[in-house]
Design an enzyme around this catalytic site. Structure first.
Site, PDB file in Angstrom:
ATOM      1  N   HIS A 123      47.252  54.074  26.154  1.00  0.00           N
ATOM      2  CA  HIS A 123      46.529  53.753  27.394  1.00  0.00           C
ATOM      3  C   HIS A 123      47.495  53.135  28.404  1.00  0.00           C
ATOM      4  CE1 HIS A 123      42.246  54.247  26.096  1.00  0.00           C
ATOM      5  NE2 HIS A 123      42.853  54.273  24.923  1.00  0.00           N
TER       6      HIS A 123
ATOM      7  N   CYS B 155      44.646  59.308  26.121  1.00  0.00           N
ATOM      8  CA  CYS B 155      44.037  59.217  24.795  1.00  0.00           C
ATOM      9  C   CYS B 155      43.238  60.480  24.474  1.00  0.00           C
ATOM     10  CB  CYS B 155      43.180  57.947  24.711  1.00  0.00           C
ATOM     11  SG  CYS B 155      42.789  57.507  23.017  1.00  0.00           S
TER      12      CYS B 155
ATOM     13  N   GLU C   8      47.178  52.589  31.502  1.00  0.00           N
ATOM     14  CA  GLU C   8      46.520  51.734  32.503  1.00  0.00           C
ATOM     15  C   GLU C   8      46.531  50.262  32.095  1.00  0.00           C
ATOM     16  OE1 GLU C   8      43.074  53.003  29.737  1.00  0.00           O
ATOM     17  OE2 GLU C   8      45.027  53.754  30.405  1.00  0.00           O
TER      18      GLU C   8
END
Length: 538
Positions: free
Chosen positions: A510, A384, A512
C-alpha cells in the site's frame, strides 16, 4: 537535569467527527516546525482490540504501521503531518487496555486485590501514554482521546488524563477541547450553549480546558468569543476559531495565525517558535496549479471516502509535486459489466487507480478496468487487490488462460494465478493475521519502479493474504509482464509493470500509507506525472 516531557491532551465535545485528529496533527506540525521532537498517541474508547476487523462503513480505513499494527485512520494524519513513523504504542483501544488488565488478573499479578476501573484500568491507560515515549525520544507527547466528553466508555480515559495532569504538573500539560458552535438558521445566530455544556461536562470530570477550538461554518465575532471565554473559564484569546478550509494542510496555518503555537509554548515553557514557510508554499501550490487531471478511483466503498483516506491524501501530495490538481472520479466496479461500460466510465479520464479491497464483490468489474487501461494505454496504478486483478487480466487475455482467477474469488479456478500464501492456509482467526506491516523489496533496474524510487532497496507496508502464485511467474514474464519489485526473503512479487505501455504499474503493498505532506510517495508522484503527459499528449 533533562527537560521534563510535555503532554498535550486533545479531547472533543458535542459530537464526534469534529476534527480532533487534524487538530492534534496540526499542533504536532507547529511544534515539530519549532524544532521539537513530537509524537502523537490515539486513545480509542471502543472495545475492539483494533479496527482491523471493522467494516470501513463503521470506522473508515484501517491504517497499517511498519510494525504491522492495524490502527485508526487518525494515525495516518499524524504520520502525514509530522513525518514520524509510528508503532503499536501510538494507538491504544479500550479493548487492549481491558485485555491487558484481565490477563494480569488471571495470572495473579494483582495478588488477590479487587480489580477495578480505578486504579487498575486508569493505571494501564497512563502506562500506555508513558510507553509511547520509552526510552525518552520526544519532547512533546500529544494524546488524542476518541469519542466525546460524557460518553460512558471514555470516562476511564478522561479520569486517566485527570490523574496525569496532576502527576506531571501545570507547566507540563495542556488540554485542548474541540467543540461545535452551530449556526441556527431560523434565528440567524451562532449558539454557544453546546460548547458551554460540553465544557461543563469536562469540568465535572475534573478537567479544565486551556484552549477551546470552536468548529463552525461561520466566523466567531468578539461577542461570541467573549461569551465562550466567560462561561468556559478561559481568556478570550484562548478561544480559537476552526472554520472550514479548502485543505486540511491549511489548519496549522489557521492555528498559527491565531497564535496557538505561542499559547502552547508559553504555557509549556518551551523556548522555540514554529516556522511555517514550507507549508505556506505547499498550500500556495495546491491552490494555484498549472495542470488538472481526472483520475478514476475504482473500488466498492465509493460512498465513503474515508475508506480510502490515505489514497486521497497521497493524490494531494503528488498533485502539488506535479503542479497539478487531481480531480477524482469515483467508479463503482460493480457497474463495469462490459467493454462498453468501461468506455463510458473512463471517457475523459487521464489515469486509472484500482483500489484495494477484500472479497469477490465487483471483482470482474475490476479486472475489466485493468483490461481497459492496458489496451487503451491509459496510465494505471493498482494497489494490492489492484495488482492481483491486473495479473488475472494479463493471464486471461495475453497468456490465454481463459479461466485464470484468484482463489479468493473462485476456489475451483484451473489457473489460480493469485493464491493464498502457504502460511495463510490454516488461519481461521480474522484479527491481525494477514501479511501486515513493512517488508523489504528489491527493485529491478531499468524499470518504471526504479525510475520512481531512484534506489534499489525499499520497504513498504502490506495488508493482505493472497499473493501472485509463483508457479505462473515464468509464463507471465515470457508474455511481457515485468516483475519489477520482489521480496527476496519470501520470494514474493511486490511490483508488476507492463512493457510497451506509457505507465502501467501495480504494487502488492500500500504505497499510500507512506505518502507525506513534505514528500509525495514516488509511485503516486510518477503516476500523476504520467496522467499529465497522457492528457497533454491527447
Amino acid at each position: 537535569m533533562a527537560n521534563p516531557v510535555k503532554y498535550i491532551f486533545v479531547v472533543g465535545g458535542v459530537i464526534s467527527g469534529l476534527g480532533k485528529g487534524i487538530t492534534a496533527s496540526s499542533i504536532g506540525y507547529l511544534l515539530k516546525s519549532a524544532g521539537l521532537k513530537v509524537t502523537i498517541l490515539k486513545l480509542d474508547p471502543y472495545l475492539n482490540v483494533d479496527p482491523g476487523t471493522m467494516n470501513p462503513y463503521q470506522h473508515g480505513e484501517v491504517f497499517v504501521l511498519d510494525d504491522g499494527s492495524e490502527t485508526d485512520l487518525d494515525l495516518g494524519h499524524y504520520e502525514r503531518f509530522i513525518d514520524v513513523d509510528m508503532g503499536k504504542f501510538n494507538n491504544a483501544t479500550a479493548g487492549q487496555v481491558y485485555n491487558t488488565v484481565l490477563d494480569r488478573e488471571r495470572s495473579g499479578d494483582y495478588l488477590g486485590e479487587t480489580v477495578q476501573v480505578i486504579p487498575h484500568i486508569t493505571d494501564e491507560i497512563k502506562n500506555r501514554i508513558l510507553a509511547v515515549n520509552k526510552p525518552k525520544k520526544y519532547d512533546v507527547v500529544i494524546c488524542e482521546v476518541g469519542g466525546t466528553v460524557g460518553d460512558i466508555e471514555s470516562l476511564p480515559f478522561m479520569e486517566a488524563l485527570r490523574q496525569m495532569s496532576v502527576d506531571v504538573g501545570y507547566h507540563n500539560h495542556l488540554i485542548v477541547h474541540v467543540t461545535l458552535v452551530p449556526y441556527v438558521k431560523a434565528s440567524e445566530e451562532l449558539k454557544t450553549k453546546p460548547t458551554q455544556h460540553s465544557v461543563m461536562k469536562l469540568r465535572e470530570i475534573g478537567l479544565a480546558p486551556d484552549i477551546i477550538l470552536c468548529r463552525s461554518d461561520y466566523k466567531l465575532n468578539k461577542g461570541i468569543r467573549d461569551k465562550i471565554a466567560l462561561f468556559c473559564n478561559v481568556p478570550p484569546h484562548h478561544v480559537i476559531e476552526g472554520k472550514e478550509v479548502e485543505s486540511i494542510y491549511e489548519v496549522p496555518l489557521v492555528l498559527e495565525k491565531q497564535k496557538v503555537g505561542e499559547l502552547i509554548t508559553d504555557r509549556l515553557e518551551l523556548d522555540s517558535s514554529p516556522v511555517i514557510d514550507e507549508l505556506e508554499t505547499f498550500i500556495s501550490r495546491y491552490k494555484n496549479p498549472k495542470h488538472e487531471v481526472s483520475i478514476a478511483m475504482c473500488g466498492k466503498y465509493n460512498e465513503l471516502p474515508d475508506a480510502y483516506k490515505s489514497v486521497l491524501e497521497a493524490f494531494i501530495h503528488a498533485g502539488v509535486e506535479n503542479d497539478t490538481r487531481v480531480k477524482v472520479e469515483w467508479i463503482h466496479t460493480e457497474n463495469i459489466k462490459s467493454q462498453k461500460d468501461a468506455e463510458k466510465a473512463f471517457s475523459g479520464i487521464n489515469g486509472i487507480l484500482l483500489l484495494p479491497g477484500f472479497g469477490s464483490r465487483g471483482s470482474e468489474g475490476k479486472i475489466r478496468c485493468c483490461t481497459f487501461a492496458r489496451e487503451q494505454n491509459v496510465p494505471f496504478l493498482g494497489i494490492c487487490l489492484g495488482l492481483q486483478c491486473a495479473v488475472i487480466d494479463f493471464a486471461r487475455n495475453i497468456c490465454e488462460m481463459e479461466k485464470a482467477n484468484s482463489t479468493e474469488f473462485s476456489k475451483a479456478s484451473p489457473h489460480p494465478v493469485i493464491d493464498l500464501m502457504e502460511s495463510q492456509r490454516a488461519i481461521r482467526r480474522k484479527g491481525g493475521t494477514m501479511r501486515l506491516g513493512a517488508y523489504d523489496c528489491t527493485i529491478k533496474p531499468g524499470t518504471k519502479a526504479s525510475s520512481a524510487y531512484r534506489k534499489k532497496n525499499i520497504s513498504e507496508r502490506h495488508r493482505h493474504r493472497w499473493e501472485v502464485n509463483n508457479r505462473y511467474r515464468s509464463k507471465l514474464e515470457k508474455a511481457g509482464m515485468v516483475f519489477s519489485g520482489i521480496n527476496e526473503e519470501l520470494n514474493l512479487v511486490e511490483i508488476i509493470e507492463l512493457q510497451n505501455h506509457p505507465w502501467f504499474v501495480a504494487s502488492q503493498f500500500h504505497p499510500e500509507l507512506k505518502s507525506r505532506v513534505n514528500h509525495a510517495h514516488p509511485l503516486f508522484r510518477d503516476f500523476v506525472g504520467a496522467a499529465v503527459k497522457h492528457k497533454n499528449g491527447k
